[in-house]
Design a protein around this motif. Structure first.
Motif, PDB file in Angstrom:
ATOM      1  N   GLU A  16       0.834  -1.207   0.000  1.00  0.00           N
ATOM      2  CA  GLU A  16       0.000   0.000   0.000  1.00  0.00           C
ATOM      3  C   GLU A  16       0.863   1.248   0.000  1.00  0.00           C
ATOM      4  O   GLU A  16       0.545   2.231  -0.683  1.00  0.00           O
ATOM      5  CB  GLU A  16      -0.941  -0.008   1.207  1.00  0.00           C
ATOM      6  N   ARG A  17       1.952   1.212   0.749  1.00  0.00           N
ATOM      7  CA  ARG A  17       2.859   2.354   0.744  1.00  0.00           C
ATOM      8  C   ARG A  17       3.490   2.542  -0.633  1.00  0.00           C
ATOM      9  O   ARG A  17       3.600   3.672  -1.131  1.00  0.00           O
ATOM     10  CB  ARG A  17       3.949   2.163   1.800  1.00  0.00           C
ATOM     11  N   ALA A  18       3.910   1.442  -1.244  1.00  0.00           N
ATOM     12  CA  ALA A  18       4.549   1.526  -2.558  1.00  0.00           C
ATOM     13  C   ALA A  18       3.593   2.049  -3.617  1.00  0.00           C
ATOM     14  O   ALA A  18       3.991   2.784  -4.529  1.00  0.00           O
ATOM     15  CB  ALA A  18       5.082   0.148  -2.959  1.00  0.00           C
ATOM     16  N   ARG A  19       2.329   1.695  -3.504  1.00  0.00           N
ATOM     17  CA  ARG A  19       1.338   2.156  -4.479  1.00  0.00           C
ATOM     18  C   ARG A  19       1.180   3.679  -4.451  1.00  0.00           C
ATOM     19  O   ARG A  19       0.753   4.283  -5.436  1.00  0.00           O
ATOM     20  CB  ARG A  19      -0.027   1.519  -4.202  1.00  0.00           C
ATOM     21  N   GLU A  20       1.485   4.279  -3.314  1.00  0.00           N
ATOM     22  CA  GLU A  20       1.359   5.728  -3.182  1.00  0.00           C
ATOM     23  C   GLU A  20       2.576   6.473  -3.722  1.00  0.00           C
ATOM     24  O   GLU A  20       2.562   7.699  -3.821  1.00  0.00           O
ATOM     25  CB  GLU A  20       1.158   6.097  -1.706  1.00  0.00           C
ATOM     26  N   GLY A  21       3.614   5.730  -4.062  1.00  0.00           N
ATOM     27  CA  GLY A  21       4.851   6.339  -4.529  1.00  0.00           C
ATOM     28  C   GLY A  21       4.884   6.498  -6.037  1.00  0.00           C
ATOM     29  O   GLY A  21       3.901   6.276  -6.745  1.00  0.00           O
ATOM     30  N   ALA A  22       6.071   6.879  -6.533  1.00  0.00           N
ATOM     31  CA  ALA A  22       6.225   7.240  -7.941  1.00  0.00           C
ATOM     32  C   ALA A  22       6.971   6.194  -8.759  1.00  0.00           C
ATOM     33  O   ALA A  22       7.350   6.468  -9.904  1.00  0.00           O
ATOM     34  CB  ALA A  22       6.966   8.568  -8.040  1.00  0.00           C
ATOM     35  N   ASP A  24       7.731   3.411 -11.327  1.00  0.00           N
ATOM     36  CA  ASP A  24       7.034   3.050 -12.569  1.00  0.00           C
ATOM     37  C   ASP A  24       6.506   1.628 -12.518  1.00  0.00           C
ATOM     38  O   ASP A  24       5.497   1.314 -13.145  1.00  0.00           O
ATOM     39  CB  ASP A  24       7.987   3.194 -13.760  1.00  0.00           C
ATOM     40  N   ALA A  25       7.190   0.760 -11.790  1.00  0.00           N
ATOM     41  CA  ALA A  25       6.763  -0.637 -11.681  1.00  0.00           C
ATOM     42  C   ALA A  25       7.085  -1.143 -10.278  1.00  0.00           C
ATOM     43  O   ALA A  25       8.065  -0.725  -9.664  1.00  0.00           O
ATOM     44  CB  ALA A  25       7.471  -1.510 -12.721  1.00  0.00           C
ATOM     45  N   GLU A  53      -7.568  -2.738  -7.119  1.00  0.00           N
ATOM     46  CA  GLU A  53      -7.755  -1.850  -8.268  1.00  0.00           C
ATOM     47  C   GLU A  53      -6.394  -1.358  -8.750  1.00  0.00           C
ATOM     48  O   GLU A  53      -5.571  -0.884  -7.958  1.00  0.00           O
ATOM     49  CB  GLU A  53      -8.640  -0.671  -7.889  1.00  0.00           C
ATOM     50  N   ARG A  54      -6.147  -1.468 -10.049  1.00  0.00           N
ATOM     51  CA  ARG A  54      -4.841  -1.120 -10.586  1.00  0.00           C
ATOM     52  C   ARG A  54      -4.683   0.401 -10.684  1.00  0.00           C
ATOM     53  O   ARG A  54      -5.603   1.123 -11.052  1.00  0.00           O
ATOM     54  CB  ARG A  54      -4.638  -1.741 -11.972  1.00  0.00           C
ATOM     55  N   GLY A  55      -3.470   0.843 -10.388  1.00  0.00           N
ATOM     56  CA  GLY A  55      -3.095   2.229 -10.578  1.00  0.00           C
ATOM     57  C   GLY A  55      -2.212   2.348 -11.801  1.00  0.00           C
ATOM     58  O   GLY A  55      -2.204   1.476 -12.676  1.00  0.00           O
TER      59      GLY A  55
END
Length: 285
Positions: A16-22, A24-25, A53-55
Motif C-alpha cells: 500500500e505504501r509503494a502504491r502511493e509512490g512514484a 514506474d513498476a 484496483e490497478r493504478g
C-alpha cells in the motif's frame, strides 16, 4: 519504465505504501524477501495485491527460481490475476526464458487471457554459469522485456567475501554489470541496473543511477521508496537532451537520404540519430 521497486510478497502494508509512490513498476517478491516458512502465505497475499484496483504502476511478480520446485505453484497463484510481468531469478540462459515463456503460454490460455501479454524480466547474473550466457538472449522470447544484473547471489556463487569496497563494485561484479548491459543491447531489450544497498546514502544512489543511465541502462531496480524519485530523475532525459534529440531527428527526417548532417557546426551521423531516437523513446515512455 525507469524504476522497479521491490515489495515483499507477504507485506500488504508495504504494498500500500509503494502504491502511493512514484515507482514506474512494482516487483511483488516471492523469492528472497520472503522467509521459507512464509512462502505459501506470500502467494495468497500477493494474489490479493494483484486483485486490488490497478493504478498507473506496472505490477511484476518475482517468482522462485526454476530449480526450487516452487515456480509453477507461484505462477498458478498469480497468473489468473494478470500480472504485467514475471521476474525470473537465477536466470541462467535464454533456455530458461523460453521455458518460462512456455509456462506463461499455458497459464494465459487456461485463464482465457491474451497469449503473450505477460512480459518477462530475467535476473541474469546471479550464478557464475549465467555470466557466460549473457550474449545469447536475442530471440529468446517476444515476452522478454529486459535483463537485470545483481551482485549478491553472484558473490555467493563465486565465493567472494564481498562485492564492493566503499560502495564501488569490485572487478568481477563490474564485469557482470557490463556484460549484462552489452547482452541486453545485443538482444534489443532493456538493461536494468541492480539495486543500491546503501539505503541512507542518497548521494551514492544518485551517482549509481546517473552512471547507469550514462552507460546505457534503461532502468534501475530499487529496494527502498526513498530511492525512487532519485532514480526517476536520473533516467528522465533533460530538457537539453530532449531538444538535441528533436533537432537531430528532424534533420534526418527532412533529409532521409543523408548519411551525415551538420548541426551547430558539428557533424551528426547515423549513430547520433540512433542515440536521439532512444532519447525520444525514453521521453515517450
Amino acid at each position: 519504465m525507469r524504476s522497479f521497486l521491490f515489495v515483499p510478497g507477504d507485506s500488504a502494508r508495504k504494498f500500500e505504501r509503494a502504491r502511493e509512490g512514484a515507482a514506474d513498476a512494482l516487483i511483488l517478491d516471492l523469492e528472497d524477501s520472503v522467509a521459507a516458512g512464509q512462502k505459501d502465505a506470500a502467494r495468497e497475499i500477493t494474489a490479493t495485491m494483484l486483485s486490488a484496483e490497478r493504478g498507473p504502476q506496472a505490477l511484476f511478480v518475482r517468482v522462485n527460481a526454476l530449480d526450487t520446485g516452487r515456480t509453477l505453484g507461484d505462477l498458478a497463484a498469480v497468473m489468473p490475476l494478470r500480472p504485467d510481468g514475471i521476474v525470473l531469478p537465477k536466470c541462467a540462459s535464454a533456455a530458461d526464458v523460453a521455458r518460462l515463456s512456455n509456462y506463461l503460454d499455458a497459464f494465459e490460455t487456461a485463464a482465457g487471457h491474451e497469449t503473450g501479454a505477460t512480459r518477462i524480466v530475467g535476473v541474469a547474473t546471479e550464478t557464475a554459469e549465467s555470466i557466460w550466457n549473457l550474449g545469447g538472449y536475442k530471440g529468446a522470447s517476444p515476452r522478454l522485456w529486459g535483463i537485470m544484473w545483481g551482485g549478491e547471489d553472484l558473490a555467493a556463487s563465486l565465493g567472494a567475501t564481498e562485492n564492493n569496497v566503499d560502495g564501488a563494485f569490485t572487478s568481477p561484479f563490474m564485469l557482470a554489470r557490463n556484460l549484462c548491459l552489452m547482452g541486453a543491447a545485443a538482444a534489443g531489450i532493456v538493461a536494468i541496473d541492480t539495486v543500491s544497498t546503501r539505503i541512507k546514502d542518497l548521494e551514492h544512489v544518485e551517482a549509481e543511477a546517473r552512471a547507469a543511465r550514462r552507460d546505457g541502462f534503461g532502468a534501475k531496480a530499487v529496494i527502498h521508496p526513498t530511492h525512487v524519485e532519485i532514480v526517476n530523475r536520473a533516467f528522465t532525459p533533460t530538457e537539453a537532451e530532449a531538444a538535441w534529440a528533436q533537432r537531430v531527428a528532424a534533420a534526418f527526417r527532412d533529409d532521409p537520404e543523408a548519411g551525415v548532417v551538420t548541426i551547430d557546426g558539428r557533424m551528426i551521423d547515423k549513430p547520433h540519430e540512433r542515440a536521439a531516437q532512444k532519447i525520444l523513446a525514453a521521453l515517450r515512455r
